[in-house]
Design a protein around this motif. Structure first.
Motif, short mmCIF file in Angstrom:
data_model
loop_
_atom_site.label_atom_id
_atom_site.label_comp_id
_atom_site.label_asym_id
_atom_site.label_seq_id
_atom_site.Cartn_x
_atom_site.Cartn_y
_atom_site.Cartn_z
N ARG B 104 5.44 -12.20 -6.17
CA ARG B 104 5.01 -10.98 -5.33
C ARG B 104 3.88 -10.26 -6.24
NH1 ARG B 104 9.30 -6.70 -3.57
NH2 ARG B 104 7.51 -5.32 -3.17
N PRO B 105 2.88 -10.01 -5.75
CA PRO B 105 1.71 -9.12 -6.64
C PRO B 105 2.62 -8.15 -7.26
CG PRO B 105 1.03 -9.62 -4.42
CD PRO B 105 2.39 -9.90 -4.26
N ASN B 106 2.12 -7.89 -8.54
CA ASN B 106 2.98 -6.77 -9.29
C ASN B 106 1.99 -5.97 -10.04
OD1 ASN B 106 2.58 -8.74 -11.05
ND2 ASN B 106 4.74 -8.73 -11.68
N PRO B 107 1.10 -5.45 -9.37
CA PRO B 107 0.08 -4.55 -10.27
C PRO B 107 0.90 -3.51 -10.90
CG PRO B 107 -0.47 -4.24 -8.12
CD PRO B 107 0.53 -5.24 -8.11
N LEU B 108 0.51 -2.94 -12.20
CA LEU B 108 1.32 -2.04 -12.73
C LEU B 108 0.84 -0.41 -12.03
CD1 LEU B 108 0.68 -3.03 -16.31
CD2 LEU B 108 2.85 -2.95 -15.11
N PRO B 109 1.82 0.44 -11.87
CA PRO B 109 1.54 1.75 -11.20
C PRO B 109 0.49 2.47 -12.10
CG PRO B 109 3.58 1.89 -12.33
CD PRO B 109 3.23 0.42 -12.60
N ASP B 114 -7.15 0.61 -15.36
CA ASP B 114 -6.19 0.56 -16.31
C ASP B 114 -5.28 -0.76 -16.48
OD1 ASP B 114 -7.13 2.94 -17.46
OD2 ASP B 114 -5.59 3.98 -16.26
N ASN B 115 -5.07 -1.17 -14.89
CA ASN B 115 -4.51 -2.61 -14.92
C ASN B 115 -5.27 -3.61 -15.56
OD1 ASN B 115 -1.94 -3.34 -13.20
ND2 ASN B 115 -2.91 -1.51 -12.32
N VAL B 116 -6.46 -3.67 -15.17
CA VAL B 116 -7.55 -4.88 -15.89
C VAL B 116 -7.08 -4.76 -17.64
CG1 VAL B 116 -9.37 -5.91 -16.16
CG2 VAL B 116 -8.90 -5.10 -13.95
N LEU B 117 -7.30 -3.36 -18.04
CA LEU B 117 -7.37 -3.27 -19.44
C LEU B 117 -5.91 -3.13 -20.20
CD1 LEU B 117 -10.35 -0.58 -19.50
CD2 LEU B 117 -10.48 -3.11 -20.20
N ALA B 176 -7.08 -11.07 -12.65
CA ALA B 176 -7.88 -10.63 -13.41
C ALA B 176 -7.44 -9.72 -14.56
CB ALA B 176 -8.75 -9.36 -12.47
N ARG B 177 -6.43 -9.09 -14.58
CA ARG B 177 -5.75 -8.47 -15.83
C ARG B 177 -5.48 -9.56 -16.89
NH1 ARG B 177 -0.35 -6.18 -13.42
NH2 ARG B 177 0.88 -8.23 -13.21
N LEU B 178 -5.35 -10.61 -16.63
CA LEU B 178 -4.78 -11.70 -17.55
C LEU B 178 -6.14 -12.01 -18.34
CD1 LEU B 178 -2.87 -14.13 -15.22
CD2 LEU B 178 -1.71 -12.22 -16.54
#
Lengths: 299, 268
Positions: B104-109, B114-117, B176-178
């Motif tokens: 499941r996509p789990n972008p941070l809140p 900020d997710n990318v960084l 992308a955030r990896l």
């Protein structure tokens, strides 16, 4: 065409239980409205006739028993309650939030379960016992440690109240942290974050509304506490300028004076006015906490 | 073995190598003696029926499986030539080298930016001197989002919460955030299973474009996806690695009978 009568025994039981459960459900509303009407009625006479709003909110002189000129300034009482509650919350926040973080994010298995039970146990200690601790242990301790003449003061009551508010704050804060979906932690850990970084940068920001609600409920708890505050605060009418001053709380005033007044007298009604104030403030605090928590559930 | 004739000291042929890998969840053994080699720079698929251990194998490669607490492992896992269980290897360094994409996509809140960084900031924590300037950060964000073909869609709303993106966009963001921490290996646990066909196609295309630069290991349930989006395939059954070969070969002439039966849909 004739319909078959379906009303057998189970039908009646079902209806009866449904109404009973309904009654149970609305009883909370009925009671809270009832209580509000009662304290309003008892305090109303004073509010409409005798109450001078300026005096009530800004005059520090609470002299209801003065024969010549009784005054009903609640300012010192409000300051007393606010200072004790404020100190209690300040002391309580780091401990409760810290405990909640430890339990929710770091403790494992049995440690976690034991801690939760102990914290709930802390909430079960009667407030008079807390007051007793304030009176007989904290009092001499404060006199000794800080070299002050009286140990029954804001510091004493604040510490006691902090200990009393901590369990509810910890429990609510822990729930808030647990409500943060685990996939956030997993994602952050997979990105190479340490447990502490995960907590600080992901979990705490995501739980901030719940944590705020926890603090608010702690404030509400402190605001309404009576017995322990009465015993530990020194109970002297005073606008404090240090934490070593004795103060008197709104709740303690009602508890100590209500038994001594004639029913229906001005003093009696003034005490109920304090009650309305307390009721209104705790109601607003709890409502805010509830709305804040609902806010997170929706998003 | 043509590769071995060329001297390539910095680029080992295998990005991931496991030897005699056993794993237990409490008393339940999920992996049996797995010897698995993943070649560097290729897209390798892990297939097999539910509960065969493919996700467990994937999740043990960055040791995220150990979050559960009751996990015990024996054997070795080498990633880029380092034993990830080695005493002198830091788990956080391991995870910096290995990015992971979840089912499941789990972008941070947090915001898209900020997710990318997040990974970058995490890894330079406590090292304030190396803090990149705003311009450098902005450049990193743009590069990463361009790589996953998301930049044009989100460039005007980088400050918005990542949760507002569609699932497909969220999954692309999770890839992308990896990238800013420059991993060598990407682990993907059924990365398309929560996406619709268009999203799946878009993410598959993205994965395909990343091969070569990254070693990619994908767990998938979807046979068609394994067939079209991987170069090599490994088939697992009951916690054992049954067969590992070129995707084309596996789907045309599997060596093992159970592989053939699974691929043809007789069970699983």
């Amino acid at each position: 065409m004739q319909h078959e009568d379906v009303r057998d025994f189970h039908w009646y039981v079902d209806k009866a239980m449904a109404s009973l459960v309904f009654l149970g459900g609305i009883s909370a509303i009925v009671f809270i409205i009832g209580i509000f009407l009662f304290i309003t009625r008892e305090g109303l006479g004073f509010i409409t006739d005798g109450l001078d709003l300026r005096e009530f909110f800004f005059d520090p002189a609470w002299r209801p028993t003065s024969d010549s000129n009784p005054t009903y300034g609640a300012f010192a009482l409000i300051a007393g309650t606010a200072s004790i509650t404020g100190l209690a919350v300040l002391l309580s926040i780091p401990f409760s939030i810290g405990a909640a973080i430890y339990i929710a994010e770091f403790a494992q298995g049995r440690t976690r379960e034991i801690l939760k039970i102990l914290i709930e146990l802390l909430a079960a200690i009667p407030s008079v016992v807390w007051g007793f601790i304030g009176l007989s242990i904290m009092n001499p301790l404060i006199i000794d440690m800080f070299d002050v003449p009286v140990g029954l003061n804001i510091l004493n009551a604040g510490v006691i109240l902090a200990l009393m508010a901590a369990p509810i704050m910890t429990t609510i804060a822990e729930d808030a942290l647990k409500a943060v979906p685990d996939r956030y932690r997993e994602a952050a850990e997979a990105l190479g974050a340490t447990r502490w970084q995960v907590t600080l940068k992901v979990v705490l920001p995501a739980a901030k509304h719940g944590l705020m609600a926890a603090v608010l409920l702690g404030v509400g708890r402190g605001f309404g506490e009576t017995m322990a505050v009465l015993m530990a605060s020194g109970h002297s009418i005073n606008v404090p300028d240090s934490i070593f001053d004795s103060v008197r709380a709104l709740t303690a005033t009602i508890a100590a004076e209500l038994g001594e007044t004639a029913v229906g007298s001005e003093h009696y009604q003034a005490l109920f006015t304090l009650g309305i104030l307390l009721f209104a403030v705790t109601f607003i605090i709890n409502l805010t906490a509830d709305l804040v928590m609902r806010g997170i559930k929706r998003s | 073995m043509a590769d071995e004739s060329k001297p390539q000291p910095q680029a080992p042929k295998h990005a991931i190598q496991t030897r005699g890998l056993n794993l237990w969840y409490g008393d339940f053994q999920a992996l049996f003696d797995v010897d698995f080699d993943v070649r560097a720079g290729r897209v390798t698929g892990l297939i097999g029926p539910s509960g065969c251990g493919k996700s467990t194998l994937l999740r043990s490669i960055n040791r995220i499986v150990e979050r559960l607490g009751y996990v015990r492992t024996t054997g070795t896992i080498d990633v880029l030539g380092h034993d990830i269980f080695g005493a002198n290897v830091e788990l956080l360094q391991v995870r910096k080298q290995i990015g992971m994409v979840f089912q499941r996509p789990n972008p941070l809140p947090l915001s898209i930016r900020d997710n990318v960084l997040f990974g970058l900031r995490t890894h330079r924590d406590g090292d304030r001197k190396s803090r990149p300037s705003k311009e450098v950060e902005a450049q990193i964000v743009e590069e990463s989002l361009r790589t996953v073909l998301l930049w044009d869609k989100v460039k005007d709303r980088l400050g918005e919460p990542a949760i507002r993106l569609s699932l497909e966009e969220q999954q692309k963001l999770c890839i992308a955030r990896l990238l800013p921490v420059k991993p060598r290996v990407l682990l993907m646990d059924e990365p398309c299973s929560a996406l619709d066909p268009d999203g799946t196609a878009a993410v598959e295309e993205l994965i395909w474009s990343l091969k070569g630069d990254y070693t990619i290991l994908i767990v998938t349930h979807n046979m068609a996806q394994a067939r079209r989006a991987t170069e090599e395939c490994a088939f697992m059954l009951h916690g054992k690695l049954v067969e590992h070969t070129e995707t084309a070969k596996m789907f045309v002439s599997p060596k093992n009978q159970s592989t053939a039966d699974y691929i043809e849909g007789r069970y699983g």
